[in-house]
Design a protein around this motif. Structure first.
Motif, mmCIF file in Angstrom:
data_model
loop_
_atom_site.group_PDB
_atom_site.id
_atom_site.type_symbol
_atom_site.label_atom_id
_atom_site.label_comp_id
_atom_site.label_asym_id
_atom_site.label_seq_id
_atom_site.Cartn_x
_atom_site.Cartn_y
_atom_site.Cartn_z
ATOM 1 N N PHE A 92 4.068 -7.725 -8.503
ATOM 2 C CA PHE A 92 3.011 -7.369 -9.449
ATOM 3 C C PHE A 92 2.574 -8.563 -10.281
ATOM 4 O O PHE A 92 1.393 -8.804 -10.476
ATOM 5 N N VAL B 292 11.017 2.061 2.456
ATOM 6 C CA VAL B 292 10.239 1.800 1.248
ATOM 7 C C VAL B 292 11.172 1.591 0.058
ATOM 8 O O VAL B 292 10.849 1.892 -1.071
ATOM 9 N N GLY C 47 -4.413 4.258 -6.264
ATOM 10 C CA GLY C 47 -3.299 3.329 -6.146
ATOM 11 C C GLY C 47 -3.504 2.066 -6.945
ATOM 12 O O GLY C 47 -2.586 1.322 -7.194
ATOM 13 N N TYR D 206 -6.660 0.544 -2.314
ATOM 14 C CA TYR D 206 -5.729 0.601 -1.190
ATOM 15 C C TYR D 206 -6.127 1.779 -0.316
ATOM 16 O O TYR D 206 -5.882 2.911 -0.674
ATOM 17 N N PHE E 29 4.547 0.799 1.874
ATOM 18 C CA PHE E 29 4.803 1.380 0.554
ATOM 19 C C PHE E 29 3.608 2.215 0.118
ATOM 20 O O PHE E 29 3.754 3.326 -0.366
ATOM 21 N N GLN E 30 2.415 1.648 0.314
ATOM 22 C CA GLN E 30 1.212 2.365 -0.103
ATOM 23 C C GLN E 30 1.097 3.690 0.642
ATOM 24 O O GLN E 30 0.699 4.699 0.076
ATOM 25 N N ILE F 215 3.261 4.746 -2.938
ATOM 26 C CA ILE F 215 3.723 3.795 -3.944
ATOM 27 C C ILE F 215 2.664 2.705 -4.108
ATOM 28 O O ILE F 215 2.395 1.947 -3.182
ATOM 29 N N PRO F 216 2.018 2.676 -5.270
ATOM 30 C CA PRO F 216 0.857 1.804 -5.437
ATOM 31 C C PRO F 216 1.206 0.341 -5.670
ATOM 32 O O PRO F 216 1.301 -0.118 -6.788
ATOM 33 N N LEU F 217 1.390 -0.392 -4.592
ATOM 34 C CA LEU F 217 1.662 -1.824 -4.729
ATOM 35 C C LEU F 217 0.378 -2.621 -4.560
ATOM 36 O O LEU F 217 -0.495 -2.219 -3.808
ATOM 37 N N PRO F 218 0.294 -3.738 -5.230
ATOM 38 C CA PRO F 218 -0.896 -4.569 -5.028
ATOM 39 C C PRO F 218 -0.844 -5.261 -3.662
ATOM 40 O O PRO F 218 0.226 -5.620 -3.186
ATOM 41 N N THR F 219 -2.011 -5.429 -3.043
ATOM 42 C CA THR F 219 -2.076 -6.173 -1.795
ATOM 43 C C THR F 219 -2.151 -7.653 -2.148
ATOM 44 O O THR F 219 -2.495 -7.998 -3.263
ATOM 45 N N GLY F 220 -1.853 -8.497 -1.199
ATOM 46 C CA GLY F 220 -1.940 -9.917 -1.504
ATOM 47 C C GLY F 220 -0.794 -10.684 -0.880
ATOM 48 O O GLY F 220 -0.934 -11.857 -0.563
ATOM 49 N N VAL F 221 0.347 -10.007 -0.697
ATOM 50 C CA VAL F 221 1.501 -10.688 -0.117
ATOM 51 C C VAL F 221 1.144 -11.199 1.278
ATOM 52 O O VAL F 221 1.393 -12.356 1.617
ATOM 53 N N PHE G 5 -3.605 4.559 0.549
ATOM 54 C CA PHE G 5 -2.851 5.193 -0.514
ATOM 55 C C PHE G 5 -3.378 6.590 -0.784
ATOM 56 O O PHE G 5 -4.561 6.778 -0.965
ATOM 57 N N TYR H 285 0.400 -10.679 -7.923
ATOM 58 C CA TYR H 285 -0.822 -10.178 -7.297
ATOM 59 C C TYR H 285 -1.627 -9.210 -8.151
ATOM 60 O O TYR H 285 -2.739 -8.847 -7.799
#
Lengths: 217, 860
Positions: free
Chosen positions: B773, B762, B487, B494, A44-45, A49-55, B497, B776
């Motif tokens: 969100f 995506v 990002g 990121y 996504f990034q 698309i700015p998703l947070p990392t962590g998953v 990004f 995290y």
């Protein structure tokens, strides 16, 4: 047995359904998981698309926990290990190599899923034994797609089963194990996955992953 | 009036009336006078070749038999002085030319190549008519000026040509304007711009489309210093605010108004017997036969409905009720293919179509000279909206507007009585602009990065000149910038990004894929993915939401655009259909929320019910609704304006609490979540919430001591914001809000044809993203914004807070009823699936699984 788990007996063999979204086969010391979608956030990034990392970190921690608490010697990855080619950034490859190193004694076998076909070869450092379509072992047939096979009980993933509980007023939607007569489907392992609602067919048993425990519903 | 034109007042008024009557008629209606026109024009051009352009345009005006109204002269003069502002006159009073002729004269006087004048309209369908109207006065000007449109419907070849060179006068929508702003040569393209006219500003102001346009206007003022902005608006309670938002913070707006309100006559079609009239529902089919009988094919009529599926059903029903009129009745709504909509519009203008069933698709724009009568099926939900729709009839200055209300259920009779009362008092609503939406800003930043790039400090100052963003803090700007650049605002950058990158000190977009994606997704109108509807034999019908089509099986039949269709397959975002041979019962249900009762109307409803409680039947509507109100009075009470009515009830579903604050759906949503949260603190429980415009219902499967819990402390304003936020987090509200924000900020790519294949990997649902969100990056400002938007909507100028204040002070009237009352019944019927729980997940699973198993066993 841990009360947070559920047991099922299939073809005379005892299996455990773990709240870590994994299947454990004690007699064989084998843990099976499906649909890990490694690097999905990073895909996504890459698309802006700015998703947070962590998953990924959380998913790996959960996988480590399942390996540690069961003491499994083998890990079967039932397809869709990675999400897409773009998601395999150097950082992701490195992090997974590191994780693999921390479980060096565990044998890892990957049955390729549809997403895995985006990449011809996976990094050597992950030390995966890659199978193109399925593995037959004991009374079981381990695959990615949940299609019945004559003579064996199929364990698979792919559809990301979810169960919707409740009626008209109060509802909950949870990932689940769908254990049918000839095919059992594992919940998607990654927390960053949607899913489809299963409807119960005759003979199906549904086990919801309700936070810290697996509950038959 | 300017000096030097001595005329008696009476003559002036008579002339103005005549002028404006003519000014508002569509060009087609001018036909009989046509032979006279060339003669006058020749005379004027010959005699006045050296006249300044505005004088010539006045000549053209007069040649058409019109005399400028004072407000028109005032607007032209203000524009000539270099001012910006807002023109406020009711529809049909000639405001288009009030706004246009001044800037046009200015363009003619300074005839230069390149874009000079921009005309922004919220509806792309309107632009063809606007184009015609704007071209007409060009005939008297020597300058060779081009007037063109550019909207989402413009062909790619025209767009390609326009990218090279824009016409002097361009008609466009806010979204198409933003796409133009992504052009890398945008600074050059817009440098020559002299004036902008924003039509129907009241339609944009209260939404994110308005915020987006404000940012675009700020950008234009940067490219073309000295730019004049004129907004056109219908009646609003907050005109000054509207004007400030149109012109930006850099100048003081001039407001030009004319007191030309038209009288409105409202009638309500009363049901013959309210006993057979439903207590709930919204289709209103029981009134179909009566409406059919009331209609007159000789008098052209618009029938407004509140939803598209309702329009489909009414169209179908009317054709059944009056088969002899089949060729005179048509259907118009936003999902129908453009050609078909245009056919309907021109049929209405020519008079070949007499009765058109429509939705808000015909609220705006096009002048329908011949429309004589307007019907509103269901409550109009607001006073401004009623005036707008009523104004569609006899679209001439000074003429009386007629609107017929058709109630769809018994309680709507009360709403209609209240609406009549509020109309008499002219209690028009305000349209409040959203406060600095960061999702819109994020989109704008990428637009600016594409359109020539920007330096952060300069752009921040520019953005703040848009009134909606005047209060933007440095931190918020920096956060939004980092959202599109790195990002993430957090330290966990990121590395992969890249949307906006820095190049030689300027923020630009380097990646062609990012650029393409951004242009495709520009805009703030969010909707579910839509699929095209097509016949197998070819021929497009329009579009429906993908979620609807995905529930269809091949062979299923449904009604669309008044046609009975059979679904055969879905392929490449196109649903293929063929004419159905079997009976059809289904109508597509489109997404989109129903309009909530406005504050003005809600207050009027409370007033009206209060009179009914005291036995005063002050209108025919109340008299007609009396049996239902009487049943309410017998089973419980009719709510008073200053007492809070609460009802408790036990049914098969569980234990119900009903409250009737009459504050509109949105306020009730917030209130229901808040009360549920506070109740669950008193005792562990799970509540299912249901709201409508009248009240709210809390339902719990286990007994709950509502009597004790309903203490004034429950309505306290202490810790209000914290509690609302908490309830919003637990509930579904912010998730729903986040869906739109995620889409606008570019987190979710809508399923566009073409873009779909490359972006399949995506695709993720907004609710899944929301969960990611929350877990995290809980401080993400887009999440904060989702919560704030929920608050703003629920607070709606502090409405929730004032409601609590009112409820806390109000004496409580608690009545235990044996079954849901006329007021409670609709809440039971329309229950939404939002719930709020203080039980643990496992407790809920244990309780719910029994039910699931039970229902499953039943269905098996």
């Amino acid at each position: 047995m841990d009360s947070r788990r559920c047991q099922v007996r299939i073809e005379g063999t005892l299996l455990e359904l773990l709240p870590e979204r994994a299947l454990y086969w004690p007699d064989a010391g084998t843990l099976a998981v499906a649909d890990l979608h490694w690097g999905k956030t990073e895909s996504f990034q890459q698309h802006g698309i700015p998703l947070p990392t962590g998953v990924l970190e959380d998913d790996l921690a959960r996988l480590s926990a399942a390996l540690t608490t069961t003491g499994a010697r083998r890990l079967l990855l039932l397809g869709d290990l990675i999400h897409s080619r773009q998601g395999l950034t150097p950082a992701v490859v490195e992090r997974l190599a590191e994780w693999r190193e921390s479980h060096a004694s565990v044998e890892c076998v990957l049955v390729r899923g549809n997403h895995d076909r985006h990449v011809k070869t996976l990094p050597d450092r992950w030390r995966l034994d890659v199978r193109e379509s399925s593995i037959d072992e004991g009374p079981f047939h381990f695959a990615h797609h949940p299609e019945p096979v004559s003579g064996r009980y199929v364990w698979a993933g792919h559809i990301h089963p979810m169960v919707r509980l409740g009626g008209r007023s109060d509802t909950l939607r949870l990932p689940c194990f769908q254990v049918g007569r000839g095919v059992g489907v594992l919940p998607a392992f990654s927390a960053f996955t949607g899913g489809i609602n299963v409807s119960r067919r005759a003979g199906d048993r549904i086990f919801a992953v309700a936070g810290p425990a697996v509950v038959e519903v | 009036m300017p000096a030097g034109r001595p005329r008696s007042l009476r003559a002036q008024i008579a002339a103005s009336r005549k002028a404006l009557r003519a000014a508002t008629e569509p060009p087609a209606a001018e036909a009989p006078r046509k032979p006279r026109r060339p003669r006058v024009q020749r005379a004027s051009t010959r005699a006045q070749t050296n006249e300044p352009p505005l004088e010539r345009l006045r000549g053209w005006f007069r040649a058409k038999g019109w005399t400028p109204y004072p407000f028109q002269e005032e607007a032209w003069a203000a524009h000539a002085r270099g001012e910006s502002g807002l023109i406020h006159v009711p529809t049909g009073a000639g405001k288009t030319y009030a706004a246009y002729l001044g800037p046009l004269a200015d363009v003619a006087a300074h005839g230069q190549p390149g874009l000079q004048l921009l005309y922004v309209t919220p509806l792309r369908a309107v632009s063809r008519d606007v184009e015609k109207a704007l071209r007409e006065p060009l005939t008297v000007l020597d300058a060779d000026l081009a007037v063109e449109s550019r909207t989402g419907d413009t062909s790619s070849s025209v767009r390609q040509r326009q990218r090279e060179r824009l016409p002097q006068v361009l008609i466009t929508t806010p979204e198409s304007l933003c796409v133009l702003l992504t052009h890398e040569r945008a600074p050059e393209l817009f440098a020559s711009l002299r004036s902008v006219i924003v039509d129907e500003w009241h339609e944009l102001l209260g939404s994110k489309r308005g915020s987006q346009l404000e940012l675009a206007l700020a950008r234009l003022r940067h490219f073309a210093p000295g730019l004049r902005t004129w907004a056109l608006s219908a009646t609003l309670a907050n005109l000054e605010e509207a004007a400030r938002h149109a012109v930006g913070t850099g100048q003081t707006p001039t407001i030009v108004s004319a007191a030309l309100e038209r009288p409105i006559v409202v009638e309500t079609l009363l049901p013959e017997s309210v006993d057979a009239f439903p207590w709930a529902g919204h289709l209103g089919f029981s009134m179909l036969a009566r409406v059919g009988a009331w209609l007159d094919a000789e008098r052209s009529t618009l029938i407004f409905t509140n939803t598209r599926s309702q329009a489909e059903r009414w169209f179908e029903g009317l054709r059944f009720a009056r088969p002899e009129w089949a060729h005179l009745i048509a259907l118009h709504h936003g999902s129908i293919e453009r050609e078909e909509r245009e056919r309907v519009e021109s049929g209405l203008k020519e008079g070949s179509l007499r009765i058109v069933v429509c939705t808000s698709s015909l609220d705006l724009g096009v002048d329908f000279g011949p429309v004589e009568r307007v019907v509103q099926v269901g409550s109009p939900k607001g006073i401004g909206r009623t005036m707008q729709r009523a104004g569609r009839s006899a679209h001439r200055p000074g003429a009386t507007c007629h609107i017929l209300f058709v109630p769809t259920h018994a309680l709507e009779l009360v709403e209609m009585a209240a609406a009549k009362d509020a109309l008499r008092r002219r209690e028009v609503e305000a349209r409040t602009p959203p406060g600095k939406p960061l999702d819109v800003l994020a989109q704008h930043l990428v637009t600016c990065a594409l359109g020539g790039g920007f330096t952060p400090d300069a752009l921040r100052d520019e953005v703040r000149t848009a009134a909606a963003f005047a209060g933007l803090t440095d931190e918020e700007f920096a956060w939004t910038l980092s959202l599109v650049r790195e990002g993430s605002p957090t330290l966990r950058a990121y590395p992969e990004f890249r949307r906006v990158v820095e190049h030689e000190g300027r923020c630009v977009v380097a990646d062609a894929r990012v650029a393409r994606m951004h242009r495709l997704n520009i805009g703030t109108i969010t909707s579910d993915a839509v699929v095209q509807l097509r016949y197998w034999s070819g021929g497009r019908l329009g579009s429906v939401e993908e979620s609807y089509v995905s529930r269809l099986k091949p062979g299923d039949t449904f009604i669309f655009a008044g046609k009975k269709l059979e679904f055969s397959r879905l392929q490449d975002m196109t649903a293929y259909v063929r004419p159905a041979k079997t009976k059809v019962t289904r109508t597509p249900r489109w997404g989109g929320s129903r309009l909530p009762l406005s504050g003005s109307l809600a207050a009027a409803v409370r007033r009206t019910l209060d009179t009914a409680r005291h036995g005063d039947v002050t209108s025919d509507e109340l008299a007609a609704a009396w049996p239902v109100l009487d049943a309410q009075a017998r089973l419980s009470r009719i709510p008073a304006a200053d007492i809070l009515l609460a009802e408790t009830c036990q049914t098969r579903d569980g234990h119900h609490l009903f409250l009737y604050p009459f504050e509109g759906r949105l306020v009730h949503e917030g209130l229901a979540a808040l009360l549920a949260l506070r109740l669950t603190r008193l005792r562990k429980a799970t509540f299912t919430l249901s709201v409508n415009d009248y009240g709210l219902e809390l339902l719990t499967p286990t007994p709950f001591p509502f009597e004790e819990a309903l203490h004034p402390a429950l309505f306290t304003r202490e810790r209000l914001e914290a509690d609302v936020l908490e309830s919003v987090n637990v509930g579904e509200l912010s998730k729903r809000q986040f869906r739109d924000i995620a889409r606008i900020a570019g987190l979710v790519l809508p399923g566009l044809p073409g873009a779909r294949k490359s972006s399949r990997q995506v695709q993720a649902s907004a609710s899944l993203l929301h969960d990611v969100f929350i877990q995290y990056d809980p401080d993400n400002l887009l999440l904060v914004q989702a919560r704030r938007e929920v608050l703003e909507q629920q607070f709606e100028e502090g409405r929730l807070e004032r409601t609590l204040e009112r409820l806390q002070a109000a004496p409580l009237e608690l009545i235990h009823v044996r079954r849901p009352t006329p007021l409670g019944f609709p809440l039971v019927v329309e229950r939404i699936s939002a719930s709020l729980s203080s039980e643990s997940l496992l407790e809920r699973v244990e309780r719910l699984k029994e039910r699931w198993t039970r229902e499953d066993a039943r269905s098996a």
